[in-house]
Write an enzyme that holds these catalytic residues in place. Structure first.
Site, mmCIF file in Angstrom:
data_model
loop_
_atom_site.group_PDB
_atom_site.id
_atom_site.type_symbol
_atom_site.label_atom_id
_atom_site.label_comp_id
_atom_site.label_asym_id
_atom_site.label_seq_id
_atom_site.Cartn_x
_atom_site.Cartn_y
_atom_site.Cartn_z
ATOM 1 N N LYS B 185 0.860 -1.177 0.000
ATOM 2 C CA LYS B 185 0.000 0.000 0.000
ATOM 3 C C LYS B 185 0.898 1.229 0.000
ATOM 4 O O LYS B 185 1.640 1.467 0.955
ATOM 5 C CB LYS B 185 -0.910 0.024 1.230
ATOM 6 C CG LYS B 185 -1.982 1.123 1.124
ATOM 7 C CD LYS B 185 -2.640 1.464 2.447
ATOM 8 C CE LYS B 185 -1.933 2.533 3.206
ATOM 9 N NZ LYS B 185 -1.718 3.830 2.530
ATOM 10 N N GLY B 242 4.101 2.930 11.339
ATOM 11 C CA GLY B 242 3.248 4.119 11.364
ATOM 12 C C GLY B 242 2.717 4.385 12.748
ATOM 13 O O GLY B 242 3.356 4.040 13.746
ATOM 14 N N SER B 243 1.536 4.975 12.790
ATOM 15 C CA SER B 243 0.985 5.421 14.069
ATOM 16 C C SER B 243 0.447 4.255 14.893
ATOM 17 O O SER B 243 0.115 3.187 14.361
ATOM 18 C CB SER B 243 -0.140 6.425 13.834
ATOM 19 O OG SER B 243 -1.270 5.749 13.302
ATOM 20 N N GLU B 267 5.248 -1.584 13.630
ATOM 21 C CA GLU B 267 6.127 -0.764 14.443
ATOM 22 C C GLU B 267 5.405 0.551 14.618
ATOM 23 O O GLU B 267 5.064 1.209 13.645
ATOM 24 C CB GLU B 267 7.445 -0.583 13.700
ATOM 25 C CG GLU B 267 8.506 0.098 14.528
ATOM 26 C CD GLU B 267 9.451 0.879 13.667
ATOM 27 O OE1 GLU B 267 9.977 0.321 12.704
ATOM 28 O OE2 GLU B 267 9.619 2.067 13.960
ATOM 29 N N CYS B 304 11.438 7.075 14.275
ATOM 30 C CA CYS B 304 10.855 6.225 15.312
ATOM 31 C C CYS B 304 11.818 6.064 16.488
ATOM 32 O O CYS B 304 11.420 5.693 17.582
ATOM 33 C CB CYS B 304 10.467 4.861 14.751
ATOM 34 S SG CYS B 304 11.525 4.315 13.409
ATOM 35 N N GLU B 395 3.813 9.405 22.316
ATOM 36 C CA GLU B 395 4.857 9.934 21.451
ATOM 37 C C GLU B 395 4.456 11.299 20.882
ATOM 38 O O GLU B 395 3.338 11.465 20.393
ATOM 39 C CB GLU B 395 5.074 8.927 20.304
ATOM 40 C CG GLU B 395 6.228 9.263 19.386
ATOM 41 C CD GLU B 395 6.414 8.217 18.273
ATOM 42 O OE1 GLU B 395 5.526 7.344 18.119
ATOM 43 O OE2 GLU B 395 7.430 8.285 17.575
#
Lengths: 532, 532
Positions: B185, B242-243, B267, B304, B395
């Site tokens: 994607k 990503g989130s 992650e 990250c 975060e």
């Protein structure tokens, strides 16, 4: 016989006597056994969890050789329980004495195998990439990684293996070997057996100087105690062998109902398809029928690797084989099953499957459920009907198998393609058969954890190369095995140390390789030290 | 510049032009880029899935060296895109050109690393236990196991690494290396970059004779396309960076909303605590402040591994350090962020954290969100307040860090104990510091995938020993790494072959060891053949 106290084992203590009691039921005697087992109280469960959490940093930091001593002491203590253990397990499980002493030996050997894995030491998968201070455009740091244990593990004892998949079974042995404390939920069918083995583990823990909390064994009602353990923040992984329903309930809880999801290794449901190919059937049909009948009825069919599905081409040879198999199965006398629930569920499942459209019942034996005995069953259905009705893939836990008649190669392939994940798949074929049915063989292989050539699936070797696992719903995690040396890998995660001072490196990652283990050094397998 | 067609890549074809379009927005230009990208239709998505499913048996059966050629061809084709690629990625991501060419090189090297892993071949973890026909009481069968790929993998490109964690990034490279087809994607922020790289992969697949469907890249709205892929029966695993929200949504779908749950390697979220110990602060405080300020603002904090938490004892030295860090951060000019959403979320998160009880704002810089620029932020809170308010562990994706002042050792340990799982933890300490703070160090180690001594967490080496992973919520599966050679292990499962005829054994398991790989033979590591 050793006195049973009917109490949970909480670290180095025993739990208190509680109002709520459980009784093991003996399918051999046809009545509950007299000993009462106290259900662990909430406080006791919490105490076991607290102790496990406190034990973890100490236990996980011990050298592998120390944990090996612990496992070996458990093995010795179990062996020393002698006939008392076998007799109690016989009363509680209905399993014959020779099977139980064989299973006990296997359990003892399994503990020793993990001890050997620890003594050898390479299982931690040490990987070292040395620093490249002069690399352009950027230097590389010194990076070293190894596997470390996850934390306290909840293990659920299985009904069908009172030793090998229960209190000191594969999950417990693997978790303890990895450095994870274990909280064991005893199976309500064999509470006395559990007490004897839990005592052996407790004694070994004390004798070998393990921290208190490294092991506890709790009595309790399955779902309630199971959920309490699965939801608790201190539990970092789950080992389970049992029904699809119970396994999925733990999986859902562990994935959804915790602040932190945890891995669940649930071995749940498998019908272990057996493909019988035409040439070999012609040559050895009668012998295979006998062998398969033995496997279907072994342990009254109460094995996770029981062959529940037999795939054949629809022809005359197959018809002869089915006749031979039917005769062989009819000759096997009914035998005592593990517990009341399993026996009732067996007859119910058999009846349900027998009533599904297109299913033909090949053996009509009387229901001996009142005596808790299971009699062999054989059913038959066409591949087209099998494919249409997924409920035909539900495991009938007991001495039953379903024959799938396939019109041709493509019907067989379609039936295989429709299969859910399985622990095992078996192929009986000559070299010619195997060549001819290569596409079907590839399909079968894609569905299973273990592919067996020209043999039955029952009999799971405890060794390095074993895979006792398989795609869902055989297990919740097809990336793992619950039997064999690599079962230890379920309870660990990798940690990388970057530029760690030499004095702080764990032995497995030290330059001098004091454990003399196989490591990956700058991408190459070696036992050598890094070049200075 | 190479012409962008704005179409998805479906196997060896391109998708059709569709009514629904997406446009990449350039934070550098402050406006959408002119190129329109067609959203893949349902039919196109299904076509990509069908092709992947069909490609799997062929692709997975290829020798590792063939897949290595494919990965090397991808690497070459990406390098050959030259400046066109870097320019487009610059426009789409707002990242500076030197960073992008560095990331491109890293991505190319990553593909080559996996090719090298395939050529070396030992990654399949071949294990052989030879038959013991004379063993008592039962013979042992010949048992051989190795890792095999799971099936088609859905990979979700990340916003913050248009190359290294996107179309041909670590997840794609690892999945292809293992033998799993990939459906990618594209990230809506860098659709043109995706098209260029997807074209490079497609070209490589054709040139090296891979089966069609080994790779497709789809454009689409994140949640809709993501859910469609995650629910599809053909998808056997997911790679995501990503989130937390998006990652958990995929995890929930994959665990609950499918007939067969699948592994998700997401992650998601990490604040990468840095412990600064007193003696080292006294000796090197100013230098560490500069180094840390550089790490916090590197890539406008959009890593990250950005150090989002700094733990210190509350004393005069720390005060001086904070002053130095504040000054160093204030000196860093604001810089363009990746996309509109990330920039808006950064200022919002900063504001939210600043308003939490006990939090002191150390740097007050104007909000440059209108220009899509992020300015550095430093906040401070006492350990007691930090522990009480878990929202302080959320975060802040951008150039911000939170200083935790600890009254004493035990306050520091309590703060560490309260931490969620992290990708990394850093420790700055002299030998004396590290000895004195050993319990705190052990706590930090238990929370992270990588423990770094005397350095910042940014900079993730692509090598064998890397762990880019960590306990939840850093990832959904702390047993894995998404960077480094072992990332390949996420997309495989073990299969055991019992008594497999020699002619049917895969090369990795043949007696003669034609691949010359390291194997475990009867429990011992060796490249030797089994004794006859």
């Amino acid at each position: 016989m050793q006195m049973l106290r009917g109490l949970s084992v909480i670290g180095f203590e025993t739990g208190a006597e509680q109002q709520e009691k459980l009784f093991a039921f003996s399918t051999i005697l046809g009545k509950p056994l007299p000993e009462a087992f106290s259900v662990a109280s909430k406080e006791e469960i919490n105490q076991a969890l607290l102790l496990a959490e406190a034990a973890f940093p100490v236990f996980s930091a011990l050298p592998g050789t120390r944990r090996a001593e612990f496992l070996e002491a458990i093995a010795e203590n179990i062996a020393a329980l002698g006939d008392d253990l076998i007799q109690r397990a016989h009363l509680e499980s209905g399993l014959p004495l020779p099977r139980l002493s064989g299973e006990r030996d296997r359990t003892v050997n399994q503990l020793k195998l993990f001890a050997a894995v620890l003594r050898e030491g390479s299982w931690v998968e040490a990987v070292i990439d040395t620093a490249l201070p002069d690399r352009q455009p950027l230097p590389r740091a010194d990076l070293r990684k190894m596997l470390v244990p996850l934390g306290p593990v909840a293990v659920f004892a299985a009904s069908n293996f009172p030793f090998a998949f229960s209190t000191a079974g594969g999950d417990t042995a693997a978790a303890l070997a990895s450095g994870c404390p274990v909280i064991l939920k005893a199976h309500s069918s064999h509470l006395g057996t559990n007490e004897l083995i839990a005592g052996a583990i407790q004694k070994a823990a004390i004798a070998t100087g393990m921290p208190e909390g490294v092991f506890s064994a709790l009595n309790g009602e399955g779902a309630a105690l199971g959920q309490q353990l699965a939801r608790h923040a201190s539990i970092k992984a789950i080992g389970f062998t049992g029904s699809y329903r119970a396994g999925m309930s733990l999986f859902r809880t562990a994935s959804n109902d915790r602040a932190t999801p945890i891995p669940v290794y649930a071995e749940m449901s498998s019908i272990n398809p057996v493909m019988l190919l035409p040439e070999t059937l012609k040559q050895n049909g009668t012998a295979i029928a006998k062998q398969l009948a033995g496997s279907i009825t072994l342990g009254v069919g109460q094995f996770c690797t029981n062959p529940g599905l037999i795939l054949l081409l629809k022809d005359e040879t197959s018809q002869q084989f089915i006749t031979a198999l039917t005769a062989a199965l009819e000759a096997v006398p009914p035998a005592t099953m593990l517990n009341k629930g399993i026996c009732a569920a067996y007859y119910q499942a058999k009846k349900k499957t027998g009533s599904i459209a297109g299913v033909k019942i090949l053996i009509e034996k009387p229901d001996e459920g009142d005596a808790f005995k299971g009699s062999a069953a054989l059913l038959q259905v066409d591949a087209a009907d099998f494919i249409k009705q997924p409920e035909l893939q539900e495991e009938i836990f007991g001495p039953a198998s379903l024959v799938i008649l396939c019109d041709d190669h493509s019907a067989m392939e379609a039936a295989l393609a429709s299969l859910h994940g399985q622990l095992t798949g078996s192929l009986y074929g000559t070299d010619g058969d195997l060549q001819e049915f290569a596409p079907a063989m590839a399909l079968l292989s894609s569905k299973v954890g273990r592919l067996i050539y020209n043999n039955v699936p029952t009999g799971v070797e405890v060794c390095h190369a074993m895979v006792h696992g398989g795609p869902f719903p055989a297990t919740t995690d097809g990336r793992s095995t619950s039997v064999g040396a690599d079962a230890i890998k379920r309870f660990v995660r990798p940690v990388c140390l970057q530029d760690c001072p030499a004095t702080l490196l764990p032995a497995a990652l030290q330059d001098s390789n004091p454990l003399n283990i196989m490591r990956k050094l700058n991408g190459q397998y070696t036992r050598e030290s890094p070049a200075k």
